[in-house]
Design a protein around this motif. Structure first.
Motif, mmCIF file in Angstrom:
data_model
loop_
_atom_site.group_PDB
_atom_site.id
_atom_site.type_symbol
_atom_site.label_atom_id
_atom_site.label_comp_id
_atom_site.label_asym_id
_atom_site.label_seq_id
_atom_site.Cartn_x
_atom_site.Cartn_y
_atom_site.Cartn_z
ATOM 1 N N VAL A 468 16.406 -21.330 -17.869
ATOM 2 C CA VAL A 468 16.052 -22.717 -17.567
ATOM 3 C C VAL A 468 15.172 -23.261 -18.691
ATOM 4 O O VAL A 468 14.461 -22.510 -19.369
ATOM 5 N N ILE A 469 15.231 -24.573 -18.865
ATOM 6 C CA ILE A 469 14.412 -25.249 -19.878
ATOM 7 C C ILE A 469 13.225 -25.878 -19.171
ATOM 8 O O ILE A 469 13.389 -26.739 -18.290
ATOM 9 N N GLY A 470 12.016 -25.447 -19.514
ATOM 10 C CA GLY A 470 10.812 -25.956 -18.865
ATOM 11 C C GLY A 470 10.417 -27.329 -19.357
ATOM 12 O O GLY A 470 10.972 -27.868 -20.336
ATOM 13 N N ASP A 471 9.429 -27.906 -18.689
ATOM 14 C CA ASP A 471 8.935 -29.222 -19.097
ATOM 15 C C ASP A 471 8.357 -29.197 -20.501
ATOM 16 O O ASP A 471 8.299 -30.227 -21.188
ATOM 17 N N ASP A 472 7.900 -28.029 -20.944
ATOM 18 C CA ASP A 472 7.355 -27.890 -22.301
ATOM 19 C C ASP A 472 8.440 -27.636 -23.344
ATOM 20 O O ASP A 472 8.141 -27.417 -24.526
ATOM 21 N N GLY A 473 9.707 -27.630 -22.906
ATOM 22 C CA GLY A 473 10.814 -27.438 -23.844
ATOM 23 C C GLY A 473 11.149 -25.989 -24.115
ATOM 24 O O GLY A 473 12.098 -25.711 -24.860
ATOM 25 N N LEU A 474 10.402 -25.047 -23.539
ATOM 26 C CA LEU A 474 10.676 -23.639 -23.773
ATOM 27 C C LEU A 474 11.788 -23.142 -22.843
ATOM 28 O O LEU A 474 11.888 -23.563 -21.686
ATOM 29 N N TYR A 475 12.589 -22.224 -23.356
ATOM 30 C CA TYR A 475 13.667 -21.597 -22.593
ATOM 31 C C TYR A 475 13.116 -20.334 -21.960
ATOM 32 O O TYR A 475 12.609 -19.455 -22.656
ATOM 33 N N ARG A 476 13.232 -20.232 -20.618
ATOM 34 C CA ARG A 476 12.677 -19.076 -19.910
ATOM 35 C C ARG A 476 13.644 -18.588 -18.836
ATOM 36 O O ARG A 476 14.475 -19.339 -18.343
ATOM 37 N N VAL A 477 13.476 -17.315 -18.470
ATOM 38 C CA VAL A 477 14.130 -16.754 -17.282
ATOM 39 C C VAL A 477 13.083 -16.732 -16.177
ATOM 40 O O VAL A 477 11.999 -16.169 -16.359
ATOM 41 N N ILE A 478 13.399 -17.339 -15.031
ATOM 42 C CA ILE A 478 12.443 -17.382 -13.937
ATOM 43 C C ILE A 478 12.968 -16.691 -12.683
ATOM 44 O O ILE A 478 12.208 -16.403 -11.775
#
Length: 822
Positions: A468-478
């Motif tokens: 997913v792409i967070g509000d800060d623009g970083l790509y993360r697995v959550i």
């Protein structure tokens, strides 16, 4: 590099060497000097020459010059301590390496901890690795990628000083090497001052190997100054007048000669080229072994790690006298006690022969030696060619892959899981590697779309939404489920489709291919892991077995285990066939070569030998380009298509490393002009598409690509592994969905590209066609199958229906030909 300054730089190591009765080799001192000057590099030395100390000495000297790190106060978390990362391609090398690294640490008084982080590591070592509490960490590319999937890893590696990549030549030309390139780029981003050194055997493309490993340091030194370790090669030659088979690949007719050689030394490594051959030779040796049965061992990649480690330890401590092995023991496992190396059959490549010969007398200053055991007459020519090529200093190049987007997708999910990434920063980081220097923004966006939603056709399926792409623009697995499944599937080594083999009362032996075990019924016997086993039942992808009371049993066959002849050795064989008979092997095989010359002609550089004749199976065309099995497969399909356009016909074909055979049902002799047209380079890709079912080839290739990219998640622990049929069904369904609704999907494009580049090696095929166009055609019409044609004819007959087994039929046919022409 002599005088007082050096004495100050490496004095502690030099003094320790002196206490051992050693003197630092010039290349070792050069490596230490370059490291202390802050340089990266590639060290090229023969096995057994002291390369481990050459690479480790720089970090040791650096540590001795620095003040000791303060200990953490009580109640405070310990600071990360990892300073050296040692990457090895095999788990089997890890324990040896860790042992070798601990020795100078103890002698120099450095209070460093050495830990392993591999699949076989202890719980203690894994804990030390995860917590950053080992100054030296020995790991594999896959375990390194797994470490990078944890957010806490990044801060623990900020103090990393040195990375050593051992046996770099073994990783260079594979997707494992691509994965390692990406991991190294991440490590350089985490610790910009880290120094990277590669250790490699000799390659034909050393400069390229350096640039792939060190793309950030294009002028890094290549230390190839060590004096090459001398190598002697002997061959078990047939006796004068002895009949030697024209074809075959097991060589059991040489058993008594080999046993005599085993009796003359304390310890032997006996290398076979395939796991099936290793199993058969181990069984044959068991039948005549007069020593304690425990002194004879078996080692290959399908045997359980615990059994392999027992064989390795037996060589170290002298309790095992002979190990029958495959390429699972090619690499630098330290066996100083091994007195003799025997190679069964052709090594198929010069670098492999050098590597295996280096296992014998693995001590600095001692010459390597290999005893070659031919399994049929023409392998004598391969030994002669290898002898000449090695004397000339020739060795093969290894070509590194590019743009393996499935590996890149896996790496992106790893980093998204390990704390997240910024798309622009990672794009620049990835483009800094050799493998992805040509990555364009469109393909990068396609990779990001794939890890976020699976691509256009899979966007509606939540299972493919991994990042997913967070509000800060970083790509993360959550999603914890995504994290769990991804960590289980990290790596590029295909391992599904195998059935575990274990005793019904406990004790795992290893794994065999599902396609083999699926044909057996309960109470059927088979030979595996050096034992004759009886199948009890097959349940949940596990074959439960017991020891059989009778010693007979079939031997498993592993798909894709046959080694191809390298193009360099193929060219050397072609030259040796028509050259002077100036080696023991060529003199021994002279009667066979004379028969070939009398019946037809001998191949020669600049000439393409063409044989045409009729048998009761049909009309045969034999060509001998000596371009290797993969090229000959594509060439045979191409020629069959083009020949069929000249005259409607039904064709079958067979290939080996020397050439190819086409069998036409309707007789049709080709003249030189027609053959020239068939070998034309024009319209190569279009004709290959028409000759082969490219869609089906791409479908098969897609399965492994989809697995690496994460489209086929692994079976969860505690659940039955999926069968090959289930995997094929899952990947086939995905392939069909993507082909219909997203035909431009990046993984489909990669599957098609890999079919052309890897399976068919179209570039090599194009080069071969160009080369054949410049050759003189030697058109021959022999009265019967020649010594060169017979193995190809035998291969073609392997799939035909008969109530006799293949080997019996071939032996009878060979006997008839040898009596007639011998």
């Amino acid at each position: 590099m002599t005088g007082t300054p050096r004495a100050r730089i490496d004095a502690p190591l030099a003094e320790w060497f002196a206490r051992q009765g050693w003197t630092p080799a010039p290349f070792q001192r050069k490596a230490w000097s370059h490291y202390l000057a802050g340089r990266d590099g590639l060290l090229v030395t023969p096995t057994g020459s002291g390369k481990t100390l050459a690479a480790f000495g720089g970090p040791l000297l650096q540590a001795l010059r620095e003040p000791p790190q303060p200990k953490a106060k009580r109640g405070q978390p310990a600071a990360p301590r990892t300073r050296v990362l040692w990457i090895t391609p095999l788990r089997a090398l890890a324990s040896d390496t860790a042992r070798a690294l601990r020795e100078p640490l103890a002698a120099l008084g450095l209070p460093w901890t050495v830990a392993m982080r591999t699949g076989d590591a202890s719980a203690r070592d894994k804990r030390l690795a995860r917590n950053g509490q080992a100054e030296v960490l020995v790991t594999t590319p896959e375990s390194l990628a797994l470490l990078l999937s944890y957010p806490e890893t990044a801060p623990q590696l900020h103090g990393l000083r040195a990375i050593v990549v051992d046996e770099w030549h073994e990783l260079l030309d594979s997707k494992r090497g691509v994965l390692l390139q990406l991991c190294l780029a991440r490590l350089r981003a985490l610790s910009p001052r880290v120094r990277t050194w590669g250790l490699s055997a000799t390659l034909g493309n050393l400069a390229e190997a350096r640039d792939v490993l060190l793309p950030h340091a294009p002028d890094a030194p290549i230390l190839d100054a060590a004096r090459p370790r001398s190598l002697t090669l002997d061959t078990l030659l047939p006796d004068a007048g002895e009949r030697f088979p024209w074809a075959g690949h097991l060589g059991l007719s040489q058993l008594q000669r080999v046993v005599a050689r085993l009796a003359g030394v304390r310890s032997t490594l006996l290398f076979a080229n395939t796991r099936s051959q290793a199993e058969l030779w181990h069984k044959a040796l068991q039948s005549v072994w007069l020593d304690d049965p425990a002194t004879l061992a078996l080692h290959h990649g399908s045997i359980d790690p615990a059994l392999r480690q027992a064989a390795e330890q037996g060589l170290r401590d002298g309790s095992v006298r002979c190990v029958v092995a495959t390429s699972s023991l090619d690499l630098g496992v330290d066996f100083p006690a091994v007195d003799q190396v025997i190679q069964l059959g052709s090594p198929k490549g010069l670098s492999r022969l050098l590597q295996r010969a280096g296992r014998a007398r693995h001590r600095p200053g001692e010459a390597g030696h290999v005893l070659c055991v031919p399994t049929h007459a023409l392998e004598l020519v391969e030994y002669a060619a290898a002898r000449k090529a090695l004397q000339a200093g020739r060795v093969e190049a290894r070509t590194p892959p590019r743009l393996s987007l499935d590996v890149l997708a896996q790496h992106c999910v790893t980093l998204a899981l390990g704390g997240g990434f910024d798309r622009d920063a990672l794009f620049a980081e990835v483009r800094g590697t050799h493998a992805f220097a040509g990555l364009d923004p469109a393909d990068w966006q396609a990779v990001l779309d794939f890890i976020v939603q699976g691509g256009a056709a899979l966007a509606h399926y939540p299972d493919y939404h991994r990042v997913v792409i967070g509000d800060d623009g970083l790509y993360r697995v959550i999603d914890p489920k995504v994290a769990f499944r991804h960590r289980l599937s990290i790596g590029t080594i295909a391992s599904d489709g195998h059935v575990s083999v274990q005793f019904a009362k406990g004790g795992r032996l290893g794994a065999v291919e599902e396609s083999f075990i699926g044909r057996l019924r309960p109470r059927d016997r088979f030979q595996f892991a050096g034992k004759t086993l009886e199948l009890v039942q097959l349940k949940d992808m596990t074959a439960y077995v017991r020891l059989a009371k009778r010693p007979d049993g079939i031997v498993p066959r592993w798909q894709g285990s046959r080694m191809p002849l390298s193009s360099m050795l193929g060219a050397a064989v072609e030259a040796a066939l028509s050259g002077p008979r100036d080696t023991p092997e060529l003199r021994a095989v002279a009667p066979l070569l004379d028969t070939q010359s009398r019946m037809s002609a001998l191949p020669a550089p600049g000439t393409l030998l063409v044989e045409q004749l009729a048998t009761r199976e049909g009309w045969h065309l034999f060509l001998y380009p000596f371009a290797g099995r993969a090229v000959h497969e594509g060439l045979a399909a191409l020629l069959a298509l083009r020949w069929g356009r000249l005259q409607p016909n039904t064709f079958g074909f067979a290939v080996n490393d020397y050439g190819l055979a086409l069998t036409a049902q309707a007789p049709h002799a080709l003249d030189a002009l027609q053959l020239r047209r068939l070998l034309d380079e024009a319209d190569l890709l279009d004709d290959l598409q028409a000759a082969l079912n490219m869609a089906e080839l791409a479908r098969r290739q897609f399965r492994d690509i989809a697995r690496v990219a994460g489209l086929l998640p692994p079976s969860l622990p505690g659940r039955a592994p999926r069968s090959m049929r289930q995997l094929q069904a899952s990947s086939g369904l995905l392939f069909d969905v993507l082909a219909r609704f997203d035909p431009g999907h990046l993984l489909l494009a990669q599957a098609r590209r890999e079919v052309l580049d890897a399976q068919l090696d179209v570039q090599a095929l194009r080069t071969t066609l160009r080369d054949l166009g410049d050759r003189r055609l030697a058109m021959q019409a022999p009265a019967a199958l020649t010594p060169l044609a017979f193995p190809l004819w035998a291969e073609a007959m392997r799939g035909s229906l008969s109530t006799e087994d293949w080997s019996t039929r071939m032996r009878r046919a060979a006997d008839a030909l040898e009596r007639r022409h011998g």
